[in-house]
Design a protein around this motif. Structure first.
Motif, PDB file in Angstrom:
ATOM      1  N   GLU A  58       0.851  -1.198   0.000  1.00 60.71           N
ATOM      2  CA  GLU A  58       0.000   0.000   0.000  1.00 60.71           C
ATOM      3  C   GLU A  58       0.875   1.233   0.000  1.00 60.71           C
ATOM      4  OE1 GLU A  58      -2.059   1.344   3.419  1.00 60.71           O
ATOM      5  OE2 GLU A  58      -0.424   0.846   4.762  1.00 60.71           O
TER       6      GLU A  58
ATOM      7  N   ASN B  61       0.905   4.908   1.990  1.00 57.03           N
ATOM      8  CA  ASN B  61       0.300   5.753   3.026  1.00 57.03           C
ATOM      9  C   ASN B  61       0.558   7.207   2.712  1.00 57.03           C
ATOM     10  OD1 ASN B  61      -0.507   3.709   5.167  1.00 57.03           O
ATOM     11  ND2 ASN B  61       1.621   3.162   4.778  1.00 57.03           N
TER      12      ASN B  61
ATOM     13  N   LYS C 165      -7.667   2.349  -0.361  1.00 55.26           N
ATOM     14  CA  LYS C 165      -7.306   1.153  -1.138  1.00 55.26           C
ATOM     15  C   LYS C 165      -7.943   1.172  -2.533  1.00 55.26           C
ATOM     16  CE  LYS C 165      -5.683  -0.433   2.875  1.00 55.26           C
ATOM     17  NZ  LYS C 165      -4.619   0.376   3.428  1.00 55.26           N
TER      18      LYS C 165
ATOM     19  N   GLU D 200      -7.694   2.916   7.350  1.00 50.27           N
ATOM     20  CA  GLU D 200      -6.280   3.097   7.639  1.00 50.27           C
ATOM     21  C   GLU D 200      -5.990   2.796   9.093  1.00 50.27           C
ATOM     22  OE1 GLU D 200      -3.395   3.757   6.210  1.00 50.27           O
ATOM     23  OE2 GLU D 200      -4.535   3.442   4.377  1.00 50.27           O
TER      24      GLU D 200
HETATM   25 MG    MG Z   1      -1.912   2.199   5.703  1.00 54.92          MG
END
Ligand code: MG
Ligand code: ADP
Length: 512
Positions: free
Chosen positions: A154, A156, A344, A406
């Motif tokens: 992922e 961030n 996402k 998150e």
């Molecule tokens: Mg994250």
């Protein structure tokens, strides 16, 4: 298993060392972690002083990561910074990715609302992004290939943590590597791989790459601040950097944040203040010329180390505060577009053919970026989604079920994912989840040092985080850098490696 992998598995053989000596070693490493390395966290436990410290959970020795894949991750970082940055400014793109999710997710729909109310204002002359891109090495189960591929877990974009921890773990590991080498010389038994694989076996044949994540995070904030001052000429000693934080008595990760504040002040005389969103409700307002004011201070930069989930916005007041930040000329890291890029469903869209190419004109670069994306599927009722759901129900190793949330601890694995998919059939709820190809990383022997437990020798998986910072001034990219790294390790028995949710151990890569 290929030879090099076999060898890597025997790089550190904890059973080789006398168990009392190992305990002495761990106990020394714990002290080294506390001081001089400062690999610390705050222990926020009921009844304890708010200044009770522990070392962070860490691995006794670094874990191996393939050099070529590490270098690829670093090389890609500026391109990834730019891709996310360009998408964040494309409000149509954000809506395309998130409108469906927003139907059942009020948090995302409120963020989109702020985007719509502010995007046309054009007040943001300076933008600052500070991100962390997470990767695992992956090889399909049963694959005959000896190679692993680099895959992004992922990216961030808000409150990316551990941005300063990498160099501290590495400091511990430089010490423990040396110490281990001595112990190994004393205790090493003849090893069955030792003769054939001698060139790889010596840890000194491996390298720990340089890591200046701590300096680079300070550099990014300082550079953005300087640009703000030269553009707007505010009164410098009343112009601050604001960290928007979790309430101090609930934040464990202060040693990731406070050193940045200290360096900004000692190196550059820049004052940092820390406030929660709720504390800002009454004290923050818009001033003349779109300035953002905190009492009598002008905010040059608002840097979020919180705000990444709905719990930070308990009332409409916090949403109002978030709105005025966006209406102001202050640099907000991340601004609302970049905040939305963390979800996402963005990754799902970017992994579709032809999307990256709209933003990255160099096709070789676009191809390299796509090569690190894993398969991602939106649960949007399409044939592809239905096929993936059926496969997920039959094969636990195929996917991870992820909500658009998150902070760790939200993903569903194995039976939990199957049960969820069997129970939930309404399309709106399903639309807020994505199925991501399950990554199968290599595992290594590790010694996990948790402050609350006995040291544990186990098999672990690692995950590499690469930091990236980008600054844009009046449409011009002023800074775009790869900004250091950090690794996390989890026990193979666990699914997630989040430090805050108690499963992860901070670590550093040993390149092979
Ligand atoms: Mg994250
Ligand atoms: P969050 O935003 O909550 O941190 P992540 O996507 O980073 O969510 O997932 C949290 C953790 O779950 C990761 O650090 C990793 O350990 C595990 N994980 C996530 N995606 C996968 C995947 N595709 N395959 C295997 N493990 C995964």
């Amino acid at each position: 298993m290929d030879e090099q992998q076999q060898d890597i598995n025997h790089l550190f053989d904890y059973n080789e060392i006398d168990s009392d000596q190992l305990l002495e070693f761990v106990s020394l490493a714990r002290f080294y972690a506390a001081s001089p390395a400062g690999l610390l966290k705050v222990l926020n436990r009921e009844g304890l002083s708010s200044f009770t410290l522990q070392h962070l959970p860490f691995t006794l020795l670094p874990t191996p990561f393939m050099k070529s894949k590490f270098e690829l991750a670093l090389e890609l970082q500026p391109h990834i910074n730019l891709l996310w940055h360009k998408c964040a400014k494309d409000t149509d793109f954000l809506h395309t990715c998130l409108d469906n999710v927003a139907k059942s997710d009020t948090y995302i729909s409120k963020l989109l609302d702020i985007l719509d109310r502010t995007a046309h204002l054009n007040v943001k002359r300076i933008r600052l992004n500070m991100v962390r891109s997470d990767y695992m090495l992956h090889r399909d189960i049963g694959s005959s290939s000896t190679d692993f591929n680099l895959k992004q877990v992922e990216l961030n974009t808000i409150a990316a943590g551990l941005i300063n921890i990498g160099p501290r773990v590495q400091q511990v590991h430089h010490f423990t590597m040396k110490y281990y080498q001595q112990l190994k010389n004393i205790f090493a038994k003849p090893h069955k791989f030792q003769e054939t694989l001698q060139p790889y076996f010596d840890p000194s044949n491996y390298s720990m790459p340089p890591n200046s994540a701590d300096e680079k995070s300070v550099l990014a904030i300082y550079t953005a601040y300087e640009n703000y001052c030269s553009l707007f000429q505010p009164q410098r000693n009343r112009t601050i950097v604001l960290f928007i934080v979790v309430q101090d008595d609930k934040e464990y990760n202060l040693f990731d944040q406070r050193p940045v504040e200290i360096s900004l002040f000692t190196k550059y005389g820049i004052r940092v203040r820390r406030k929660t969103l709720s504390q800002l409700n009454k004290t923050m307002k818009l001033g003349l010329n779109d300035t953002l004011l905190l009492e009598d201070d002008e905010v040059a930069i608002g840097y979020f180390r919180s705000g990444y989930n709905p719990s930070f916005y308990p009332t409409s007041d916090e949403w109002h505060t978030r709105l005025i930040m966006e209406q102001s000329r202050a640099i907000i890291c991340p601004d609302i577009g970049m905040h939305l890029m963390t979800f996402k469903s963005i990754q799902v869209k970017l992994s579709q053919p032809g999307i990256i190419e709209k933003y990255i004109k160099d096709s070789a670069v676009a191809e390299k970026i796509s090569s690190v994306f894993a398969e991602q599927i939106a649960l949007d009722g399409s044939d592809r989604a239905e096929a993936a759901i059926s496969r997920a129900k039959m094969d636990q190793t195929a996917y991870v079920l992820k909500p658009n949330k998150e902070g760790g601890g939200n993903n569903l694995f194995n039976d939990d994912a199957i049960n969820f998919l069997n129970e939930i059939t309404d399309n709106e709820t399903l639309a807020s989840y994505v199925l991501m190809q399950r990554l199968h990383p290599p595992s290594f022997p590790v010694c996990l040092v948790n402050p609350d437990k006995k040291p544990e020798i186990a098999q672990g998986n690692n995950e590499l985080g690469v930091m990236g910072h980008l600054i844009e001034v009046d449409g011009r990219v002023e800074l775009n850098i790869e900004a250091g790294h950090v690794q996390k390790v989890k026990n193979v028995k666990d699914n997630e490696s989040g430090i805050s949710c108690g499963f992860g151990y901070v670590d550093s890569p040993l390149l092979y």
